[in-house]
Design a protein around this motif. Structure first.
Motif, PDB file in Angstrom:
ATOM      1  N   LEU A  15       0.835  -1.199   0.000  1.00 39.08           N
ATOM      2  CA  LEU A  15       0.000   0.000   0.000  1.00 39.08           C
ATOM      3  C   LEU A  15       0.872   1.252   0.000  1.00 39.08           C
ATOM      4  O   LEU A  15       0.581   2.223  -0.697  1.00 39.08           O
ATOM      5  N   ASP A  16       1.966   1.216   0.764  1.00 37.76           N
ATOM      6  CA  ASP A  16       2.913   2.341   0.763  1.00 37.76           C
ATOM      7  C   ASP A  16       3.493   2.562  -0.630  1.00 37.76           C
ATOM      8  O   ASP A  16       3.584   3.694  -1.100  1.00 37.76           O
ATOM      9  N   ARG A  17       3.912   1.497  -1.281  1.00 39.88           N
ATOM     10  CA  ARG A  17       4.506   1.605  -2.621  1.00 39.88           C
ATOM     11  C   ARG A  17       3.508   2.141  -3.634  1.00 39.88           C
ATOM     12  O   ARG A  17       3.845   2.987  -4.478  1.00 39.88           O
ATOM     13  N   ILE A  18       2.279   1.638  -3.566  1.00 41.58           N
ATOM     14  CA  ILE A  18       1.248   2.093  -4.502  1.00 41.58           C
ATOM     15  C   ILE A  18       0.943   3.571  -4.265  1.00 41.58           C
ATOM     16  O   ILE A  18       0.790   4.347  -5.218  1.00 41.58           O
ATOM     17  N   THR A  19       0.892   3.981  -2.987  1.00 39.44           N
ATOM     18  CA  THR A  19       0.611   5.377  -2.665  1.00 39.44           C
ATOM     19  C   THR A  19       1.707   6.295  -3.195  1.00 39.44           C
ATOM     20  O   THR A  19       1.423   7.360  -3.753  1.00 39.44           O
ATOM     21  N   VAL A  20       2.959   5.883  -3.035  1.00 40.52           N
ATOM     22  CA  VAL A  20       4.071   6.692  -3.543  1.00 40.52           C
ATOM     23  C   VAL A  20       4.014   6.781  -5.064  1.00 40.52           C
ATOM     24  O   VAL A  20       4.204   7.855  -5.652  1.00 40.52           O
ATOM     25  N   ALA A  21       3.718   5.665  -5.736  1.00 37.30           N
ATOM     26  CA  ALA A  21       3.648   5.662  -7.198  1.00 37.30           C
ATOM     27  C   ALA A  21       2.530   6.577  -7.693  1.00 37.30           C
ATOM     28  O   ALA A  21       2.722   7.369  -8.628  1.00 37.30           O
ATOM     29  N   VAL A  22       1.359   6.495  -7.065  1.00 36.83           N
ATOM     30  CA  VAL A  22       0.241   7.352  -7.467  1.00 36.83           C
ATOM     31  C   VAL A  22       0.571   8.813  -7.164  1.00 36.83           C
ATOM     32  O   VAL A  22       0.231   9.706  -7.948  1.00 36.83           O
ATOM     33  N   GLY A  23       1.255   9.066  -6.061  1.00 33.48           N
ATOM     34  CA  GLY A  23       1.664  10.431  -5.740  1.00 33.48           C
ATOM     35  C   GLY A  23       2.618  11.001  -6.774  1.00 33.48           C
ATOM     36  O   GLY A  23       2.512  12.165  -7.157  1.00 33.48           O
ATOM     37  N   LEU A  24       3.549  10.183  -7.249  1.00 30.89           N
ATOM     38  CA  LEU A  24       4.471  10.638  -8.298  1.00 30.89           C
ATOM     39  C   LEU A  24       3.740  10.911  -9.611  1.00 30.89           C
ATOM     40  O   LEU A  24       4.048  11.889 -10.310  1.00 30.89           O
TER      41      LEU A  24
END
Length: 78
Positions: free
Chosen positions: A52-61
Motif C-alpha cells: 500500500l505504501d509503494r502504490i501510494t508513492v507511485a500514485v503520488g508521483l
C-alpha cells in the motif's frame, strides 16, 4: 491534451485520497475518527501495508507529474 491531463489529475487526486485514508493510523489525529485507533494484534509492518505504501508513492508521483505537465501545457498555450 489539457483536457486529458485534467481528467487524469482528477482521477489521481481521488485515488490518492482513497489510498491515504486506507493507511493504518500511527495513533491520534484523524485516523482515530475512521476507526484507525483500534490496536491490531499483529505487530510490525505487513506485506499488504508495504505494498500500500509503494502504490501510494507511485500514485503520488503520477499526480505530481500530471501537475507539472499541465503547468507546461498551460504555459505554452497548447
Amino acid at each position: 491534451m489539457v483536457l486529458v491531463f485534467s481528467i487524469l489529475l482528477i482521477f489521481f487526486s481521488l485515488l490518492l485520497m482513497l489510498l491515504v485514508l486506507m493507511h493504518k493510523g500511527k495513533g491520534g489525529g484523524l485516523s482515530d475518527m475512521f476507526g484507525g485507533g483500534v490496536q491490531s494484534s499483529v505487530g510490525g509492518s505487513s506485506v499488504a501495508e508495504r505494498n500500500l505504501d509503494r502504490i501510494t508513492v507511485a500514485v503520488g508521483l503520477l499526480w505530481v507529474a500530471c501537475i507539472v505537465v499541465l503547468g507546461i501545457l498551460m504555459k505554452t498555450g497548447n
